[in-house]
Each structure stands twice: as structure tokens, then as C-alpha cells.
Design a protein around this motif. Structure first.
Motif, PDB file in Angstrom:
ATOM      1  N   GLU A 103       2.075   8.241  -1.458  1.00 10.72           N
ATOM      2  CA  GLU A 103       1.658   6.973  -2.194  1.00 10.72           C
ATOM      3  C   GLU A 103       0.374   7.482  -3.073  1.00 10.72           C
ATOM      4  O   GLU A 103      -0.593   7.875  -2.577  1.00 10.72           O
ATOM      5  CB  GLU A 103       1.077   5.891  -1.634  1.00 10.72           C
TER       6      GLU A 103
ATOM      7  N   THR B  11      -2.707   5.692  -5.191  1.00 11.28           N
ATOM      8  CA  THR B  11      -3.401   4.316  -5.248  1.00 11.28           C
ATOM      9  C   THR B  11      -4.745   4.539  -6.168  1.00 11.28           C
ATOM     10  O   THR B  11      -5.043   3.380  -6.387  1.00 11.28           O
ATOM     11  CB  THR B  11      -3.692   3.871  -3.905  1.00 11.28           C
TER      12      THR B  11
ATOM     13  N   GLU C 108      -7.543   5.866  -5.467  1.00 11.45           N
ATOM     14  CA  GLU C 108      -8.822   5.853  -4.718  1.00 11.45           C
ATOM     15  C   GLU C 108      -9.544   6.896  -5.074  1.00 11.45           C
ATOM     16  O   GLU C 108      -9.288   7.877  -5.453  1.00 11.45           O
ATOM     17  CB  GLU C 108      -8.223   5.658  -3.052  1.00 11.45           C
TER      18      GLU C 108
ATOM     19  N   MET D 282       4.399   0.941   4.536  1.00  9.60           N
ATOM     20  CA  MET D 282       3.555   0.117   3.613  1.00  9.60           C
ATOM     21  C   MET D 282       2.602  -0.719   4.648  1.00  9.60           C
ATOM     22  O   MET D 282       1.423  -0.961   4.295  1.00  9.60           O
ATOM     23  CB  MET D 282       4.337  -0.682   2.756  1.00  9.60           C
ATOM     24  N   HIS D 283       3.254  -1.197   5.784  1.00  9.57           N
ATOM     25  CA  HIS D 283       1.968  -1.689   6.540  1.00  9.57           C
ATOM     26  C   HIS D 283       1.118  -1.079   7.180  1.00  9.57           C
ATOM     27  O   HIS D 283      -0.154  -1.349   7.382  1.00  9.57           O
ATOM     28  CB  HIS D 283       2.982  -2.354   7.852  1.00  9.57           C
TER      29      HIS D 283
ATOM     30  N   LYS E  21      -0.527   1.544   5.772  1.00  7.35           N
ATOM     31  CA  LYS E  21      -1.191   1.727   4.635  1.00  7.35           C
ATOM     32  C   LYS E  21      -2.035   0.564   4.158  1.00  7.35           C
ATOM     33  O   LYS E  21      -3.172   0.602   3.618  1.00  7.35           O
ATOM     34  CB  LYS E  21      -0.823   2.552   3.400  1.00  7.35           C
ATOM     35  N   HIS E  22      -1.210  -0.579   4.433  1.00  8.75           N
ATOM     36  CA  HIS E  22      -1.746  -1.819   3.577  1.00  8.75           C
ATOM     37  C   HIS E  22      -1.430  -2.908   4.789  1.00  8.75           C
ATOM     38  O   HIS E  22      -0.704  -3.958   4.660  1.00  8.75           O
ATOM     39  CB  HIS E  22      -0.971  -2.165   2.264  1.00  8.75           C
TER      40      HIS E  22
ATOM     41  N   ASP F 160      -3.055  -5.734   5.121  1.00  5.23           N
ATOM     42  CA  ASP F 160      -3.464  -6.761   4.653  1.00  5.23           C
ATOM     43  C   ASP F 160      -2.190  -7.305   3.879  1.00  5.23           C
ATOM     44  O   ASP F 160      -2.216  -8.666   3.383  1.00  5.23           O
ATOM     45  CB  ASP F 160      -4.546  -6.979   3.680  1.00  5.23           C
ATOM     46  N   TRP F 161      -1.151  -6.630   3.673  1.00  7.01           N
ATOM     47  CA  TRP F 161       0.025  -7.163   2.916  1.00  7.01           C
ATOM     48  C   TRP F 161       1.069  -7.928   3.544  1.00  7.01           C
ATOM     49  O   TRP F 161       0.976  -7.554   4.684  1.00  7.01           O
ATOM     50  CB  TRP F 161       0.758  -5.894   2.314  1.00  7.01           C
TER      51      TRP F 161
END
Length: 284
Positions: free
Chosen positions: A9, A11, A13, A269-270, A272-273, A275-276
């Protein structure tokens, strides 16, 4: 680019540009090995934290290669003027840097050991896979490093400098780097098993008793089918580990693995993120 080079991914950053410089150099250096199906590399390898720990270890670059074993590269996008001094494992940074000190080599070592922890129950791989931890500094040349009198630390820590990213130079530095984990060059079976473990797939269990003669023909057919499925799995690994910047669509017949890919994507996805809110919606 080969499907064996997996960038999970992008991003935007801080530090991502420096990682991209090293990643592109890695892809060029290991291009031939990837074509021979003897290399599998990840940019931002998704490594889940150990139980009861909130620390997420995500190697910047992870390379699995049949001859060289595992290589973890910690990339630091620092410039020579950012670095004030080096005391053991502590790299002391000048005032104004985001952190008073960094520990890139220790980071790489910990990430390497976290990856090899997956081998503990696999006899064919445990204590067999070579392991290297390295630091990459794409914005610093070896000459700049020497002018700052940091040569001594460069002799103890395997460092890839920005003027050493040509394929031949890069491969030479990696080959000559010291081992964190001793082991042996892998045979064909061990290499296939290492690929399975790295990509999160189960390693096949070999029966203690060989099959009876009447089962050999069936076994040959199963082996041939497994080889085909394995080739497909490399493509699925690439799709399942990457998170595109926008909408992505894939289709396939029943039983082709669409749901597995969706679940793998949701898990990554969870990771890395956290909060999603991620929803997997289906209907029959």
C-alpha cells in the motif's frame, strides 16, 4: 513489474519516497531471480503483532530468496546533516529531528526475528533459513558517511548507501553482509515451503508412510494440479496483499478464491488501519 514484487500500500507517509528509491533498486537487482521463481519481495510486509502486544512490526522491505534466505531492510530517509553522533545502537539526531534518536539496525533485527518466528513448528525450515538485517540510507553516500567519521559503525552494521543501489553493487553488499541468523542454502522443497509460510499459506504435511503403488498415478495427478494451483496462488498473493488507492474489481468462477482474497484484503486493511470500519458484504 513481476508479481513477485508486492507493494502492499502507498499512503504518502513520511519516509515513503526513500523506501520507494530502495524498493525500485531491489526490484531491478532481483529481477532475474524473480523470473526464475526464486525470489519473493514485499514493500511494507504485513506482519501481525504477537499476542498481547500492540506493537506492529512492519518491515520496510522483506526479501525471501532461495540462495540468500530472508533479508529485512530498514530504510531511513535521513540526510547526513540530520545525524549528530552514533553511540552503539543509538543514532543520535540533531535538534529539530522528529526523534532525538533512532535505532534502525535493531528495528531490522527485531522484524527479522518476528518473521522467522513463523517457522518454529516447521522442521523443514527451523534453523535452516539464513537471515540478514540491513539498513538503507538512500540520501547518504558512502563518501559522506566516511567524511563524518562514521566508518566504524558501517563496518559493524550492514548499510546500503544511496550511491550503491545499482543492481551489481546492491547484490554484492547483500551477499557480503553478516548473518543475524545462521542457516543453509535451501533446497527446492524448502524454498517452496518458505514461500508458503511468508505468504501465509499452510505448508503441506508429508505422510510418514509412502503411498501404496496403486495410488502413485492418483498422486501424480494431484501433484500436477497442486503445481498449477500454486502458480495461481502467487497471483492471488499479489492481489490479496495490496490495497489499491481507489476502486478495484476482480471476478472469477465459483471456487476460484474470490472470498479468500476479500477476507485477506479486509485483514490487511484492518492491520494497517485499525480505525477503519470495514464491511464484507455478500449475497447468495
Amino acid at each position: 513489474m513481476s508479481e513477485r514484487f508486492i507493494a502492499t500500500e502507498l499512503t504518502g507517509e513520511p519516509g515513503e519516497k526513500a523506501e520507494q528509491i530502495v524498493w525500485e533498486a531491489i526490484c531491478q537487482a532481483f529481477k532475474q531471480k524473480a523470473e526464475q521463481e526464486e525470489c519473493l519481495a514485499y514493500w511494507q510486509y504485513p506482519l501481525f503483532p504477537p499476542k498481547f502486544s500492540n506493537v506492529l512490526r512492519r518491515p520496510d522491505i522483506l526479501i525471501a530468496e532461495k540462495e540468500l534466505g530472508l533479508i529485512v531492510i530498514e530504510v531511513k530517509g535521513i540526510k547526513i546533516d540530520d545525524l549528530q553522533a552514533i553511540q552503539g545502537d543509538d543514532w543520535l539526531m540533531k535538534p529539530g529531528f522528529y526523534s532525538p534518536s533512532i535505532h534502525p539496525y535493531k528495528q531490522a533485527e527485531k522484524q527479522l526475528k518476528a518473521v522467522t518466528g513463523h517457522f518454529i513448528l516447521i522442521d523443514d525450515l527451523w534453523n535452516q533459513v539464513l537471515g540478514r538485517a540491513m539498513v538503507a540510507l538512500p540520501y547518504i553516500t558512502r563518501k559522506q558517511w566516511q567524511e563524518k567519521s562514521f566508518t566504524q559503525i558501517a563496518a559493524k552494521v550492514p548499510i546500503i548507501f544511496g550511491d550503491e543501489l545499482a543492481p551489481k553493487d546492491l547484490l554484492k553488499i547483500i551477499r557480503n553482509s553478516s548473518l543475524v541468523i545462521p542457516g543453509n542454502q535451501l533446497n527446492k522443497t524448502q524454498w517452496k515451503n518458505l514461500e508458503l509460510v511468508i505468504s501465509g499459506r499452510p505448508v503441506p504435511i508429508i505422510p510418514i508412510n509412502p503411498p501404496s503403488p496403486e495410488l502413485y498415478l492418483k498422486q501424480a495427478a494431484i501433484d500436477k494440479l497442486n503445481k498449477y494451483l500454486y502458480e495461481i496462488d502467487i497471483k492471488q498473493e499479489h492481489i490479496g496483499k495490496t490495497i489499491p488507492p481507489g476502486v478495484q474489481r476482480f471476478s472469477g468462477i465459483a471456487g476460484s478464491g474470490k472470498t479468500v482474497l476479500l477476507c485477506q484484503k479486509a485483514a490487511n486493511m484492518h492491520l494497517k488501519h485499525p480505525d477503519w470500519d470495514i464491511a464484507l458484504i455478500f449475497f447468495t
